[in-house]
Motif scaffolding. Sequence first.
Motif, mmCIF file in Angstrom:
data_model
loop_
_atom_site.group_PDB
_atom_site.id
_atom_site.type_symbol
_atom_site.label_atom_id
_atom_site.label_comp_id
_atom_site.label_asym_id
_atom_site.label_seq_id
_atom_site.Cartn_x
_atom_site.Cartn_y
_atom_site.Cartn_z
ATOM 1 N N MET A 217 39.763 -3.802 36.273
ATOM 2 C CA MET A 217 40.778 -4.715 36.802
ATOM 3 C C MET A 217 40.123 -5.914 37.488
ATOM 4 O O MET A 217 40.725 -6.978 37.586
ATOM 5 N N MET A 218 38.884 -5.737 37.945
ATOM 6 C CA MET A 218 38.204 -6.837 38.622
ATOM 7 C C MET A 218 37.829 -7.962 37.670
ATOM 8 O O MET A 218 37.705 -9.110 38.074
ATOM 9 N N ASN A 219 37.595 -7.633 36.378
ATOM 10 C CA ASN A 219 37.272 -8.710 35.436
ATOM 11 C C ASN A 219 38.367 -8.888 34.381
ATOM 12 O O ASN A 219 38.163 -9.526 33.360
ATOM 13 N N ASN A 220 39.553 -8.318 34.683
ATOM 14 C CA ASN A 220 40.762 -8.581 33.907
ATOM 15 C C ASN A 220 40.811 -7.886 32.550
ATOM 16 O O ASN A 220 41.641 -8.223 31.712
ATOM 17 N N ALA B 141 39.109 -13.767 29.202
ATOM 18 C CA ALA B 141 37.930 -14.599 28.943
ATOM 19 C C ALA B 141 37.626 -15.515 30.120
ATOM 20 O O ALA B 141 36.457 -15.707 30.486
ATOM 21 N N GLN B 142 38.662 -16.059 30.743
ATOM 22 C CA GLN B 142 38.454 -16.953 31.882
ATOM 23 C C GLN B 142 37.863 -16.213 33.068
ATOM 24 O O GLN B 142 36.925 -16.696 33.720
ATOM 25 N N ILE B 143 38.387 -15.045 33.381
ATOM 26 C CA ILE B 143 37.865 -14.263 34.510
ATOM 27 C C ILE B 143 36.474 -13.721 34.201
ATOM 28 O O ILE B 143 35.597 -13.654 35.078
ATOM 29 N N SER B 144 36.229 -13.371 32.930
ATOM 30 C CA SER B 144 34.935 -12.799 32.555
ATOM 31 C C SER B 144 33.793 -13.796 32.724
ATOM 32 O O SER B 144 32.636 -13.396 32.840
ATOM 33 N N ARG B 145 34.105 -15.086 32.748
ATOM 34 C CA ARG B 145 33.054 -16.072 33.009
ATOM 35 C C ARG B 145 32.545 -15.968 34.445
ATOM 36 O O ARG B 145 31.433 -16.382 34.748
ATOM 37 N N GLU B 146 33.387 -15.450 35.309
ATOM 38 C CA GLU B 146 33.012 -15.330 36.718
ATOM 39 C C GLU B 146 32.636 -13.906 37.112
ATOM 40 O O GLU B 146 31.907 -13.693 38.071
#
Length: 258
Positions: free
Chosen positions: A49-52, A74-79
């Motif tokens: 859940m932390m990386n969506n 994909a957007q959250i996984s960049r961070e």
Amino acid sequence: MGDILLDHVSFTYKNGYEAVSDISLSIRQGERVAILGQNGAGKTTTVRMMNNMRRPTKGTVMVGDKNTKDYTTAQISREVGYVFQNPDDQLFHATVQEEVEFGPKALEMTGLADAKDENPFSLPLSIRKFVAIAAVIASDPEVYIFDEPTAGQDRVGLLSLDKIIRGLQDLGKTVITITHDIEFAINTFDRIVVMAKKKIIKEGSPKEVFHDEEVLQKAMLKTPYAVRFARELSLGEEITTNEQLIEALARRETEYEL
């Protein structure tokens, strides 16, 4: 930006199975946090859940100032980079260097510079795990999630993992790790989060967690060797690591000689 906040989060699968039940957790940028618990405790669902990769069915997950519900995976996984337990789930290219394209620093950090022209799938599983780690390091996220990185590693591999994690913290990165390896958790991480029956039942320093027998029993975790041995010899309640145990034994021997 590497702060993570889970606010009264739950996750239920479409078949009605609740994997995580009303948990709250705050992780500050630059922390090293290990999450422990038996299979089925909810660890993997929590970090996904932390990386969506999983979206909470209740509650809120914040990555910095971003509510994950408002962004794509994909957007959250960049961070928030995620290193899978099985490296084969995330390796695709024909050479190590292609996996870690534009990431020479990542090859150096993981000790893979000499293997850059190798096919990842010709390497042993323990080394493929480092290739997967290097690939995530090359993308330079602010937060790293490692899922059972110690599985299949020998002592050299464990020392390399410790060095990588500490090196990432030196760069200001946040590192979150799921592990069953209690000694690795004690020696490498600043904070321990214990999960059992889909909830967080304890969080704190290694000393605070591993001297709490009630929590260890609830989570079905073994008391660390150093803690158990120190109690049997009445060496004190401050001892958590093997190094502390050795130092205490040396002090006692000196006292006896005097």
